[in-house]
Scaffold this motif. Sequence first.
Motif, mmCIF file in Angstrom:
data_model
loop_
_atom_site.group_PDB
_atom_site.id
_atom_site.type_symbol
_atom_site.label_atom_id
_atom_site.label_comp_id
_atom_site.label_asym_id
_atom_site.label_seq_id
_atom_site.Cartn_x
_atom_site.Cartn_y
_atom_site.Cartn_z
ATOM 1 N N SER A 68 0.764 -1.396 0.044
ATOM 2 C CA SER A 68 -0.007 0.049 0.181
ATOM 3 C C SER A 68 0.797 1.558 -0.153
ATOM 4 O O SER A 68 0.590 2.214 -0.744
ATOM 5 N N ALA A 69 1.907 1.250 0.762
ATOM 6 C CA ALA A 69 3.009 2.490 0.874
ATOM 7 C C ALA A 69 3.470 2.599 -0.524
ATOM 8 O O ALA A 69 3.703 3.724 -0.991
ATOM 9 N N ARG A 70 3.894 1.524 -1.082
ATOM 10 C CA ARG A 70 4.446 1.709 -2.731
ATOM 11 C C ARG A 70 3.348 2.219 -3.566
ATOM 12 O O ARG A 70 3.670 3.230 -4.381
ATOM 13 N N LEU A 71 2.152 1.755 -3.321
ATOM 14 C CA LEU A 71 1.128 2.513 -4.369
ATOM 15 C C LEU A 71 0.759 3.851 -4.065
ATOM 16 O O LEU A 71 0.529 4.502 -4.889
ATOM 17 N N MET A 72 1.023 4.337 -2.746
ATOM 18 C CA MET A 72 0.838 5.671 -2.550
ATOM 19 C C MET A 72 2.195 6.459 -2.585
ATOM 20 O O MET A 72 2.212 7.615 -2.269
ATOM 21 N N ARG A 73 3.424 5.816 -2.966
ATOM 22 C CA ARG A 73 4.474 6.451 -3.108
ATOM 23 C C ARG A 73 5.136 6.952 -1.631
ATOM 24 O O ARG A 73 5.503 8.185 -1.689
ATOM 25 N N LEU A 74 4.888 6.276 -0.522
ATOM 26 C CA LEU A 74 5.202 6.526 0.682
ATOM 27 C C LEU A 74 6.346 5.806 0.765
ATOM 28 O O LEU A 74 6.810 4.634 0.718
ATOM 29 N N PRO A 75 7.563 6.624 1.079
ATOM 30 C CA PRO A 75 8.994 5.898 1.217
ATOM 31 C C PRO A 75 9.012 4.981 2.603
ATOM 32 O O PRO A 75 8.083 5.410 3.684
ATOM 33 N N PRO A 76 9.683 4.028 2.596
ATOM 34 C CA PRO A 76 9.958 3.154 3.539
ATOM 35 C C PRO A 76 10.347 3.674 5.022
ATOM 36 O O PRO A 76 9.891 3.654 5.909
ATOM 37 N N ALA A 77 11.083 5.017 4.902
ATOM 38 C CA ALA A 77 11.428 5.801 6.092
ATOM 39 C C ALA A 77 10.420 6.349 6.671
ATOM 40 O O ALA A 77 10.187 6.490 7.894
ATOM 41 N N SER A 78 9.323 6.831 5.895
ATOM 42 C CA SER A 78 8.061 7.497 6.501
ATOM 43 C C SER A 78 7.270 6.389 6.999
ATOM 44 O O SER A 78 6.603 6.623 7.959
ATOM 45 N N VAL A 79 7.246 4.982 6.335
ATOM 46 C CA VAL A 79 6.586 3.932 7.074
ATOM 47 C C VAL A 79 6.963 3.641 8.582
ATOM 48 O O VAL A 79 6.096 3.557 9.276
ATOM 49 N N GLN A 80 8.209 3.708 8.684
ATOM 50 C CA GLN A 80 9.039 3.451 9.921
ATOM 51 C C GLN A 80 8.635 4.424 10.699
ATOM 52 O O GLN A 80 8.526 4.357 12.068
ATOM 53 N N ASP A 81 8.443 5.768 10.312
ATOM 54 C CA ASP A 81 8.230 6.891 10.988
ATOM 55 C C ASP A 81 6.815 6.811 11.824
ATOM 56 O O ASP A 81 6.402 7.302 12.719
ATOM 57 N N ILE A 82 5.639 6.520 10.598
ATOM 58 C CA ILE A 82 4.334 6.138 11.309
ATOM 59 C C ILE A 82 4.466 5.284 12.245
ATOM 60 O O ILE A 82 3.543 5.425 13.503
ATOM 61 N N ALA A 83 4.992 4.214 12.106
ATOM 62 C CA ALA A 83 5.159 2.784 13.271
ATOM 63 C C ALA A 83 5.433 3.588 14.537
ATOM 64 O O ALA A 83 5.100 3.118 15.548
ATOM 65 N N HIS A 84 6.674 4.374 14.290
ATOM 66 C CA HIS A 84 7.285 4.858 15.548
ATOM 67 C C HIS A 84 6.405 5.741 16.430
ATOM 68 O O HIS A 84 6.014 5.612 17.586
ATOM 69 N N ARG A 85 5.852 6.793 15.596
ATOM 70 C CA ARG A 85 4.979 7.619 16.257
ATOM 71 C C ARG A 85 3.693 6.953 16.911
ATOM 72 O O ARG A 85 3.083 7.399 17.868
ATOM 73 N N LEU A 86 2.866 5.907 16.116
ATOM 74 C CA LEU A 86 1.792 5.220 16.516
ATOM 75 C C LEU A 86 2.136 4.542 17.814
ATOM 76 O O LEU A 86 1.380 4.375 18.832
ATOM 77 N N ARG A 87 3.471 3.930 17.841
ATOM 78 C CA ARG A 87 3.893 3.078 18.897
ATOM 79 C C ARG A 87 4.064 4.077 20.343
ATOM 80 O O ARG A 87 3.540 3.704 21.373
ATOM 81 N N ALA A 88 4.673 5.101 19.979
ATOM 82 C CA ALA A 88 5.111 6.133 21.241
ATOM 83 C C ALA A 88 4.028 6.960 21.628
ATOM 84 O O ALA A 88 3.826 7.157 22.789
ATOM 85 N N HIS A 89 3.041 7.340 20.758
ATOM 86 C CA HIS A 89 1.908 8.326 21.045
ATOM 87 C C HIS A 89 0.710 7.739 20.425
ATOM 88 O O HIS A 89 0.043 8.282 19.403
#
Length: 216
Positions: A94-115
């Motif tokens: 889904s991230a590739r389809l939306m042209r979302l770079p892997p670093a941004s995916v990891q950032d989303i995961a980090h922020r959801l986990r932390a906050h």
Amino acid sequence: MMILAADPVGQLMAWIAMHGLLGLAALAVAERLIPVLPSYAVLVAVGIGAAHGEWSLPEALAATCAGGLTGCLLFYSTGMMLGQRRATALIDGSARLMRLPPASVQDIAHRLRAHQRRYAFIAQLIPVVRLIAPGMASLLRLRALGFIACTLPGLVLWNTLFIGIGLLAGRWADSVNASALALQTFIVLLACEILIVALWRWLATRHPDTHRNSAP
């Protein structure tokens, strides 16, 4: 004023109106799961439809919020049922389809986990991120009730903003061509988004997020 010979947006909104609020809700579900157009373009078109009398503003808000929430739940539930490996593959695809770079995916995961609660709300106000956040929440095994409770206010705010913009544009503009009006509004919003993203990236380079260094 931009002039279009045809009016595909107006025709689409009229066709959806023939199917009542279920058609409008189905459009909102499709917008979450099949992101062909930016969500604000779809919502602006819905607002223009409200201005042209296809449905009332409360009906538009209720139907699109219900459909958007259903889409969130479907993405979340699919991720939960697939398991970690397949859910990761789904989110990466889904991230590739939306042209979302892997670093941004990891950032989303980090922020959801932390906050969890705060970012579940904020994510619904960020283009692209708002679509992938439910899948990421399922991958992190966040509790569905808490995630949805924090997601819903952000979703309602997002829908209200852009449907309201479409409604005002439809009432104030001279053109009755919904496609031309939607395109003009979309161009303005896209320009605003580009400026905001550029500013955000500039600020990020000047003030890097130091809390990542302490992430688990």
